[in-house]
Design an enzyme around this catalytic site. Structure first.
Site, short mmCIF file in Angstrom:
data_model
loop_
_atom_site.label_atom_id
_atom_site.label_comp_id
_atom_site.label_asym_id
_atom_site.label_seq_id
_atom_site.Cartn_x
_atom_site.Cartn_y
_atom_site.Cartn_z
N LYS A 1 2.31 10.13 8.15
CA LYS A 1 1.67 9.61 9.37
C LYS A 1 2.30 10.16 10.66
O LYS A 1 2.07 11.33 10.97
CB LYS A 1 1.64 8.07 9.34
CG LYS A 1 0.67 7.53 8.27
CD LYS A 1 0.16 6.14 8.56
CE LYS A 1 -1.03 5.79 7.67
NZ LYS A 1 -0.70 4.97 6.52
N ASP B 1 9.12 2.87 1.53
CA ASP B 1 7.94 3.59 1.99
C ASP B 1 7.85 3.38 3.49
O ASP B 1 7.44 2.31 3.96
CB ASP B 1 6.69 3.06 1.28
CG ASP B 1 5.41 3.74 1.76
OD1 ASP B 1 5.45 4.41 2.81
OD2 ASP B 1 4.38 3.59 1.09
N PHE C 1 0.85 -1.19 0.00
CA PHE C 1 0.00 0.00 0.00
C PHE C 1 0.88 1.23 0.00
O PHE C 1 1.77 1.36 0.83
CB PHE C 1 -0.92 0.02 1.23
CG PHE C 1 -1.85 1.20 1.23
CD1 PHE C 1 -3.02 1.16 0.48
CD2 PHE C 1 -1.56 2.35 1.95
CE1 PHE C 1 -3.89 2.26 0.44
CE2 PHE C 1 -2.42 3.45 1.92
CZ PHE C 1 -3.58 3.39 1.17
C1 LIG Z 1 -0.93 5.33 5.08
C2 LIG Z 1 0.11 4.93 4.11
C3 LIG Z 1 0.31 5.64 2.92
C4 LIG Z 1 -0.59 6.77 2.49
O1 LIG Z 1 -0.51 7.86 3.34
P1 LIG Z 1 -1.64 9.01 3.22
O2 LIG Z 1 -1.18 10.04 4.21
O3 LIG Z 1 -2.94 8.36 3.57
O4 LIG Z 1 -1.63 9.49 1.83
C5 LIG Z 1 1.34 5.26 2.10
N1 LIG Z 1 2.15 4.25 2.42
C6 LIG Z 1 1.99 3.54 3.55
C7 LIG Z 1 2.95 2.42 3.85
C8 LIG Z 1 0.96 3.84 4.44
O5 LIG Z 1 0.79 3.12 5.53
#
Ligand SMILES: *Cc1c(COP(=O)(O)O)cnc(C)c1O
Length: 406
Positions: free
Chosen positions: A255, A226, A141
């Site tokens: 986050k 990420d 994700f």
């Molecule tokens: C939550 C998340 C995202 C997206 O972040 P947003 O602030 O919702 O755009 C991307 N990568 C990972 C691994 C995430 O957990």
């Protein structure tokens, strides 16, 4: 003196909101530390942390101070100018990581969008338009923009929105041979979450990340981590790459970076950053003084031995109790994760029932998350008090016991 607002209820959501979310039946109105209260005054312990965002719980005094001081100083000025909180935060991120350059934005998706665009731009500049392929993992994700859902390995998020971004392929996570077979001289980047968060709190094997690093080096591709969910102390290190000892070329953060105030960041080296020359990328709110002031306070508190060692100790406290609950009631096949990103994989009899369990936990006064329908996820405050862990997990056990005995 507080302003008089018109009364609103959960039912208003269905009247005025786009139905892309399905929020709980109650409306939280206030939070303090690891506790929140809903409209009826009911108290809940929060082990969801706003989906791994509230790294220091609710209304942490250091963050409230940073935000209110900045709110009385300068809110927004745009990137036509730079500003002091941006520069201070960038210095702190550079000092604390492999990175030498920082790009600020407002979310995880935007941090990844910048990372993917940078990777393609670097390859384009150095090797030409053919080298544009991005390799990502199944079940990964990376956010909800069109580029990030296309890179993300969950078709349920990318199907049905017209043509996807081209040049992206997906390989099974933690499968070295599959990665080897996929990476070529046309690859511009390999993108991985060190722990797949939304995909089920699945940590990478060390050998897998090492292999990814070697393959990228061999094929002149960039390694992107990420760390939107795993970063800012969540694993017990400032970033998860430090836990593994495998350094990416580009890292995305969001986050917990803002502890609840929207901010994202892409971190990279000077050598790569130079490809995003003035005008090639940007965002109006990126590096906003309010967000950067709060994030500076977050990193000041989080990046200390006391907090990071605390995360490791609290992790053990959580895992021991969750394993005991899993054994006693037969609900979990595995408790996994690092630091305070913990996933309880449901046993065969409970597969698909993560939502049932989190609804039952809420009834007992505890907020938890799911990560896929088969995993119950915990992402509490990094400074959650030990007594709150005990109380919250007692509530969790009551919820599980009721379900099992129902
Ligand atoms: C939550 C998340 C995202 C997206 O972040 P947003 O602030 O919702 O755009 C991307 N990568 C990972 C691994 C995430 O957990």
């Amino acid at each position: 003196m507080s302003v008089q607002h018109d009364p609103v209820q959960r039912a208003d959501f269905d009247q005025v909101m786009v139905p892309n979310y399905a929020p709980a039946g109650f409306v939280p109105v206030r939070g303090q530390g690891s506790r929140v209260w809903d409209q009826s005054g009911r108290e809940l312990l929060d082990f969801a942390g706003g989906i791994a965002v509230n790294a220091l719980g609710h209304c942490h005094p250091a963050l409230v101070k940073a935000l209110t001081e900045q709110a009385n100083t300068l809110w927004h000025i745009s990137n036509v100018f730079t500003n002091e909180p941006t520069l201070r935060l960038a210095h702190k991120l550079v000092d604390a990581t492999f990175a030498e350059r920082v790009f600020f934005c407002n979310s995880g998706a935007e941090a990844n969008e910048a990372a993917f665009k940078l990777a393609r731009r670097v390859a384009h500049d150095k090797f030409g338009p053919e080298k544009c392929e991005i390799i990502a993992a199944t079940n990964s994700f990376h956010g909800r923009t069109l580029f990030t859902v296309s890179v993300g390995g969950q078709p349920k998020y990318s199907d049905g929105f017209g043509p996807k971004i081209q040049g992206i392929s997906h390989v099974p996570y933690n499968d070295i041979e599959a990665l080897k077979a996929a990476v070529s001289d046309k690859t511009c980047a390999v993108v991985l979450e060190p722990i797949q968060g939304e995909g089920g709190v699945l940590p990478a094997d060390l050998a897998y990340l090492q292999a990814a690093r070697e393959l990228c080096d061999k094929h002149n591709a960039l390694l992107i981590f990420d760390e939107v969910q795993t970063g800012m102390g969540r694993t017990g290190e400032l970033f998860a790459y430090m836990h593994y000892g495998v350094t990416p070329d580009i890292l995305s953060s969001a986050k917990s970076l803002g502890g609840g105030f929207p901010i994202g960041a892409m971190l990279t080296t000077t050598e790569l950053a130079k490809h995003l020359v003035a005008g090639t990328h940007g965002t109006t709110y990126g590096g906003n003084p309010l967000g950067c002031a709060v994030a500076e306070a977050v990193i000041d508190v989080v990046n200390t031995p006391a907090v990071l060692d605390g995360v490791k100790a609290k992790s053990e406290q959580f895992k021991a109790r969750l394993r005991a609950i899993g054994e006693q009631y037969g609900v979990f096949s595995e408790v996994r994760g690092l630091g305070l990103l913990i996933g309880c994989v449901l046993s065969d009899a409970w597969l698909g029932k993560a939502k049932t369990i989190l609804d039952a936990a809420a009834v007992e006064g505890l907020l938890v998350l799911q990560a896929s329908p088969d995993v119950v996820r915990f992402a509490p405050s990094l400074v959650v008090e030990d007594a709150d862990i005990e109380e919250g997990l007692a509530r969790f056990e009551r919820a599980v016991a009721k379900l099992v005995n129902a």
